[in-house]
Design a protein around this motif. Structure first.
Motif, PDB file in Angstrom:
ATOM      1  N   ALA A   1       0.982  -1.109   0.104  1.00  0.00           N
ATOM      2  CA  ALA A   1       0.139  -0.062   0.001  1.00  0.00           C
ATOM      3  C   ALA A   1       0.989   1.239   0.132  1.00  0.00           C
ATOM      4  O   ALA A   1       1.701   1.316   0.731  1.00  0.00           O
ATOM      5  CB  ALA A   1      -0.905  -0.015   1.354  1.00  0.00           C
ATOM      6  N   GLN A   2       0.528   2.290  -0.963  1.00  0.00           N
ATOM      7  CA  GLN A   2       1.540   3.306  -1.114  1.00  0.00           C
ATOM      8  C   GLN A   2       1.691   4.520  -0.136  1.00  0.00           C
ATOM      9  O   GLN A   2       0.314   4.671   0.707  1.00  0.00           O
ATOM     10  CB  GLN A   2       1.309   3.972  -2.589  1.00  0.00           C
ATOM     11  CG  GLN A   2       1.642   2.864  -3.595  1.00  0.00           C
ATOM     12  CD  GLN A   2       1.342   3.370  -4.974  1.00  0.00           C
ATOM     13  OE1 GLN A   2       0.160   4.037  -4.865  1.00  0.00           O
ATOM     14  NE2 GLN A   2       1.794   3.280  -6.079  1.00  0.00           N
ATOM     15  N   ASP A   3       2.478   5.166   0.202  1.00  0.00           N
ATOM     16  CA  ASP A   3       2.655   6.061   1.075  1.00  0.00           C
ATOM     17  C   ASP A   3       2.608   7.249   0.226  1.00  0.00           C
ATOM     18  O   ASP A   3       3.522   8.172   0.378  1.00  0.00           O
ATOM     19  CB  ASP A   3       4.003   5.900   1.943  1.00  0.00           C
ATOM     20  CG  ASP A   3       4.191   7.178   2.961  1.00  0.00           C
ATOM     21  OD1 ASP A   3       3.341   7.540   3.432  1.00  0.00           O
ATOM     22  OD2 ASP A   3       5.546   7.278   3.094  1.00  0.00           O
ATOM     23  N   ILE A   4       1.510   7.802  -0.267  1.00  0.00           N
ATOM     24  CA  ILE A   4       1.416   8.862  -0.971  1.00  0.00           C
ATOM     25  C   ILE A   4       0.244   9.962  -0.514  1.00  0.00           C
ATOM     26  O   ILE A   4      -0.777   9.562  -0.005  1.00  0.00           O
ATOM     27  CB  ILE A   4       0.641   8.428  -2.292  1.00  0.00           C
ATOM     28  CG1 ILE A   4       1.976   7.651  -3.297  1.00  0.00           C
ATOM     29  CG2 ILE A   4       0.501   9.805  -3.082  1.00  0.00           C
ATOM     30  CD1 ILE A   4       1.371   7.269  -4.562  1.00  0.00           C
ATOM     31  N   ASN A   5       0.715  10.993  -0.068  1.00  0.00           N
ATOM     32  CA  ASN A   5       0.083  12.328   0.758  1.00  0.00           C
ATOM     33  C   ASN A   5      -0.411  13.438  -0.575  1.00  0.00           C
ATOM     34  O   ASN A   5      -1.303  14.000  -0.262  1.00  0.00           O
ATOM     35  CB  ASN A   5       0.904  12.901   1.875  1.00  0.00           C
ATOM     36  CG  ASN A   5       0.595  11.801   2.785  1.00  0.00           C
ATOM     37  OD1 ASN A   5      -0.245  11.501   3.407  1.00  0.00           O
ATOM     38  ND2 ASN A   5       2.065  11.540   3.328  1.00  0.00           N
ATOM     39  N   TRP A   6       0.496  13.516  -1.431  1.00  0.00           N
ATOM     40  CA  TRP A   6       0.363  14.685  -2.433  1.00  0.00           C
ATOM     41  C   TRP A   6       0.162  14.158  -3.801  1.00  0.00           C
ATOM     42  O   TRP A   6       0.648  13.194  -4.111  1.00  0.00           O
ATOM     43  CB  TRP A   6       1.650  15.449  -2.465  1.00  0.00           C
ATOM     44  CG  TRP A   6       2.082  16.171  -1.117  1.00  0.00           C
ATOM     45  CD1 TRP A   6       2.696  15.524  -0.164  1.00  0.00           C
ATOM     46  CD2 TRP A   6       1.414  17.130  -0.124  1.00  0.00           C
ATOM     47  NE1 TRP A   6       2.678  15.878   1.260  1.00  0.00           N
ATOM     48  CE2 TRP A   6       1.942  17.141   0.959  1.00  0.00           C
ATOM     49  CE3 TRP A   6       0.670  18.128  -0.653  1.00  0.00           C
ATOM     50  CZ2 TRP A   6       1.765  18.269   2.005  1.00  0.00           C
ATOM     51  CZ3 TRP A   6       0.332  19.167   0.101  1.00  0.00           C
ATOM     52  CH2 TRP A   6       0.766  19.063   1.522  1.00  0.00           C
ATOM     53  N   LEU A   7      -0.723  14.939  -4.361  1.00  0.00           N
ATOM     54  CA  LEU A   7      -1.129  14.695  -6.077  1.00  0.00           C
ATOM     55  C   LEU A   7       0.280  15.121  -6.570  1.00  0.00           C
ATOM     56  O   LEU A   7       1.338  15.769  -6.204  1.00  0.00           O
ATOM     57  CB  LEU A   7      -2.071  15.789  -6.153  1.00  0.00           C
ATOM     58  CG  LEU A   7      -3.658  15.454  -5.677  1.00  0.00           C
ATOM     59  CD1 LEU A   7      -4.405  16.506  -6.061  1.00  0.00           C
ATOM     60  CD2 LEU A   7      -4.105  13.954  -5.886  1.00  0.00           C
TER      61      LEU A   7
ATOM     62  N   LEU B   1      -4.183  -2.131  -7.971  1.00  0.00           N
ATOM     63  CA  LEU B   1      -5.454  -2.922  -7.565  1.00  0.00           C
ATOM     64  C   LEU B   1      -6.278  -2.363  -6.814  1.00  0.00           C
ATOM     65  O   LEU B   1      -7.486  -2.642  -7.136  1.00  0.00           O
ATOM     66  CB  LEU B   1      -4.749  -4.050  -6.577  1.00  0.00           C
ATOM     67  CG  LEU B   1      -3.499  -5.014  -7.157  1.00  0.00           C
ATOM     68  CD1 LEU B   1      -2.955  -6.022  -6.075  1.00  0.00           C
ATOM     69  CD2 LEU B   1      -3.909  -5.778  -8.392  1.00  0.00           C
ATOM     70  N   GLU B   2      -6.127  -1.627  -5.827  1.00  0.00           N
ATOM     71  CA  GLU B   2      -7.250  -0.790  -5.045  1.00  0.00           C
ATOM     72  C   GLU B   2      -6.937   0.676  -4.725  1.00  0.00           C
ATOM     73  O   GLU B   2      -5.743   0.882  -4.232  1.00  0.00           O
ATOM     74  CB  GLU B   2      -7.362  -1.756  -3.459  1.00  0.00           C
ATOM     75  CG  GLU B   2      -8.624  -1.151  -3.077  1.00  0.00           C
ATOM     76  CD  GLU B   2      -9.918  -1.511  -3.576  1.00  0.00           C
ATOM     77  OE1 GLU B   2     -10.599  -0.537  -3.716  1.00  0.00           O
ATOM     78  OE2 GLU B   2     -10.265  -2.490  -4.088  1.00  0.00           O
ATOM     79  N   SER B   3      -7.676   1.363  -4.677  1.00  0.00           N
ATOM     80  CA  SER B   3      -7.642   2.940  -4.399  1.00  0.00           C
ATOM     81  C   SER B   3      -7.745   2.923  -2.858  1.00  0.00           C
ATOM     82  O   SER B   3      -8.483   2.249  -2.232  1.00  0.00           O
ATOM     83  CB  SER B   3      -8.400   3.865  -4.933  1.00  0.00           C
ATOM     84  OG  SER B   3      -8.369   4.060  -6.355  1.00  0.00           O
ATOM     85  N   LEU B   4      -7.037   3.874  -2.136  1.00  0.00           N
ATOM     86  CA  LEU B   4      -7.055   3.873  -0.647  1.00  0.00           C
ATOM     87  C   LEU B   4      -7.327   5.334  -0.214  1.00  0.00           C
ATOM     88  O   LEU B   4      -7.505   6.482  -1.144  1.00  0.00           O
ATOM     89  CB  LEU B   4      -5.853   3.538  -0.197  1.00  0.00           C
ATOM     90  CG  LEU B   4      -5.048   2.140  -0.431  1.00  0.00           C
ATOM     91  CD1 LEU B   4      -3.715   1.965   0.103  1.00  0.00           C
ATOM     92  CD2 LEU B   4      -6.140   1.157   0.272  1.00  0.00           C
ATOM     93  N   THR B   5      -7.625   5.458   1.061  1.00  0.00           N
ATOM     94  CA  THR B   5      -8.259   6.705   1.693  1.00  0.00           C
ATOM     95  C   THR B   5      -7.073   7.541   1.806  1.00  0.00           C
ATOM     96  O   THR B   5      -7.107   8.810   2.310  1.00  0.00           O
ATOM     97  CB  THR B   5      -9.037   6.274   2.892  1.00  0.00           C
ATOM     98  OG1 THR B   5      -8.409   5.507   3.675  1.00  0.00           O
ATOM     99  CG2 THR B   5     -10.295   5.870   2.547  1.00  0.00           C
TER     100      THR B   5
ATOM    101  N   ARG C   1      -2.385   9.463  -6.275  1.00  0.00           N
ATOM    102  CA  ARG C   1      -3.201   9.023  -5.388  1.00  0.00           C
ATOM    103  C   ARG C   1      -2.790   7.356  -4.668  1.00  0.00           C
ATOM    104  O   ARG C   1      -2.145   6.814  -5.552  1.00  0.00           O
ATOM    105  CB  ARG C   1      -4.620   9.054  -5.944  1.00  0.00           C
ATOM    106  CG  ARG C   1      -5.060  10.292  -6.179  1.00  0.00           C
ATOM    107  CD  ARG C   1      -6.469  10.350  -6.258  1.00  0.00           C
ATOM    108  NE  ARG C   1      -7.148  11.649  -6.632  1.00  0.00           N
ATOM    109  CZ  ARG C   1      -7.414  12.527  -5.739  1.00  0.00           C
ATOM    110  NH1 ARG C   1      -7.205  12.273  -4.392  1.00  0.00           N
ATOM    111  NH2 ARG C   1      -7.915  13.696  -5.938  1.00  0.00           N
ATOM    112  N   PRO C   2      -2.745   7.431  -3.546  1.00  0.00           N
ATOM    113  CA  PRO C   2      -2.293   6.208  -2.739  1.00  0.00           C
ATOM    114  C   PRO C   2      -3.189   4.970  -3.226  1.00  0.00           C
ATOM    115  O   PRO C   2      -4.803   4.904  -3.293  1.00  0.00           O
ATOM    116  CB  PRO C   2      -2.437   6.546  -1.256  1.00  0.00           C
ATOM    117  CG  PRO C   2      -3.600   7.720  -1.348  1.00  0.00           C
ATOM    118  CD  PRO C   2      -3.392   8.358  -2.289  1.00  0.00           C
ATOM    119  N   ARG C   3      -2.722   3.813  -3.645  1.00  0.00           N
ATOM    120  CA  ARG C   3      -3.273   2.863  -3.836  1.00  0.00           C
ATOM    121  C   ARG C   3      -2.283   1.350  -3.370  1.00  0.00           C
ATOM    122  O   ARG C   3      -1.291   1.534  -3.066  1.00  0.00           O
ATOM    123  CB  ARG C   3      -3.409   2.746  -5.501  1.00  0.00           C
ATOM    124  CG  ARG C   3      -4.263   3.531  -6.277  1.00  0.00           C
ATOM    125  CD  ARG C   3      -3.920   3.606  -7.648  1.00  0.00           C
ATOM    126  NE  ARG C   3      -5.087   4.351  -8.397  1.00  0.00           N
ATOM    127  CZ  ARG C   3      -4.858   5.687  -8.821  1.00  0.00           C
ATOM    128  NH1 ARG C   3      -3.808   6.114  -8.381  1.00  0.00           N
ATOM    129  NH2 ARG C   3      -6.059   6.295  -9.505  1.00  0.00           N
TER     130      ARG C   3
END
Length: 382
Positions: free
Chosen positions: A256-262, A280-284, A265-267
């Motif tokens: 699961a990705q550690d993405i905060n900034w455009l 595979l899946e979009s995250l919150t 988007r974290p997936r």
């Protein structure tokens, strides 16, 4: 790119044929209703069976001994639990009165801890279950982010440095020990990155993965198959932002990705050693943990950091996602943040011999000081 849905297993189909109670008047299920029931039965649940708001759990050994801190006591005093993380007793202190930050348990029970005193970090070692400690490596301004900054492979223990004293590129060292952490040498020096987020091992292929952040230019996932002598970059840039990952049977990573900034988007994604990348899946939000459950299945801990534009405006919680196969995921647990100025986190890094997952919480509303505490969670398969 979204990977297609895998066919349901014969076990799941058979479960739909079990006898059920029926009313006097027959009810004919619509195709949509059957599909919804089938999908619901194919999804795992996460059942919280125990909550602790007085301790911060740090790690669990392979034998099930848990180590942690008591929230109303000094962070130099380590506590231990031998009954499945239910009750705790005092065990030992850090050398020279330092504070425990991160603890990792090796396969043979040796404990390695990131400790801090006088503004500097040291790696401390205990071979007697935490009763006594000795400092074995000076880290200076560097430290560990999680227990996954330490990994074992083919008789060698590795430590990847993490730092937060600058947002610019910093020299990151990979330390290695061939005597269970008694002595250390620098195996590799990495440049062009800010953080050493963590490590993952693939024993079947004698491969060690390392994860680096933090911005698009500094992020990369690299891999070695010769004990760290040479490294290949598998993927770089924002797609490579990860803190921890699970190694799958085919040698690929699930993370699961550690993405905060455009713009990203974290997936949840799967990455093969040849660089094949599948979303595979979009995250919150940004994730700090991806864990492979021993009995099958996966969980991912998704944080809410105070800054970042990749979050929905109303988002204020940490989430725990679950999956049976790593492909289809469901958001199962949510933890609202205590303070909007701190990260709220809910992460699984350890599992008890009973199969219960240890969910570590930080800045979560309703828990102990600082929103700290932990829960024991059962991964319920359909």
């Amino acid at each position: 790119m979204h990977l297609g849905v895998r066919p349901h297993t014969a076990l799941l189909l058979a479960s739909l044929l079990l006898p059920v109670a029926v009313s006097a008047a027959p009810v004919v299920a619509s195709p949509e209703g059957v599909e919804a029931l089938e999908q619901a039965q194919a999804r795992p649940r996460l059942q919280v069976v125990f909550t602790n708001t007085t301790h911060r759990l740090l790690t669990v050994s392979r034998t099930g001994t848990a180590y942690g801190l008591k929230l109303d006591d000094s962070t130099s005093r380590l506590y231990v639990s031998t009954d499945g993380a239910r009750t705790w007793s005092y065990k030992g202190r850090t050398p020279l009165g330092g504070s425990f930050h991160v603890v990792s348990a090796l396969a043979d029970g040796t404990l390695l801890a990131d400790t801090e005193r006088g503004g500097a970090h040291y790696l401390a070692r205990s071979s007697d279950g935490g009763a006594t400690w000795s400092e074995v490596l000076s880290l200076g301004k560097y430290r560990l982010l999680t227990s996954r900054n330490i990994a074992e492979l083919d008789g060698t223990v590795y430590l990847l440095e993490y730092q937060a004293f600058t947002s610019q590129n910093a020299t990151i060292q990979l330390h290695a020990s061939t005597d269970q952490g008694r002595s250390w040498t620098v195996r590799q020096i990495f440049t062009g990155h800010r953080h050493g987020h963590g490590l993952a091992v693939d024993p079947a292929r004698h491969a060690l993965w390392a994860f680096f952040g933090d911005n698009i230019q500094q992020s990369a996932i690299v891999r070695t198959t010769d004990a760290g002598a040479t490294w290949s970059t598998v993927i770089a840039g924002q797609k490579a932002l990860v803190v921890t990952a699970a190694v799958l049977k085919d040698g690929s990573l699930l993370y699961a990705q550690d993405i905060n900034w455009l713009p990203g988007r974290p997936r949840i994604v799967q990455l093969s050693p040849d660089g094949t990348y599948v979303e595979l899946e979009s995250l919150t939000g940004a994730a700090y943990s991806t864990y492979a459950v021993r009995g099958g299945g996966f969980v991912a801990g998704v944080a809410r950091e105070p800054l970042g534009d990749a979050y929905a405006p109303e988002e204020e919680s940490a989430h725990v996602w679950a999956s049976l196969d790593g492909v289809e995921w469901v958001d199962r647990l949510q933890y609202p943040r205590l303070s909007p100025d701190e990260n709220v986190r809910a992460d699984v890094y350890a599992e008890l011999p009973s199969g219960l997952l240890v969910l570590q919480l930080q800045n979560a509303r309703g828990f102990g000081p600082g929103g700290l505490g932990y829960q024991l969670v059962r991964f319920v398969r359909p």
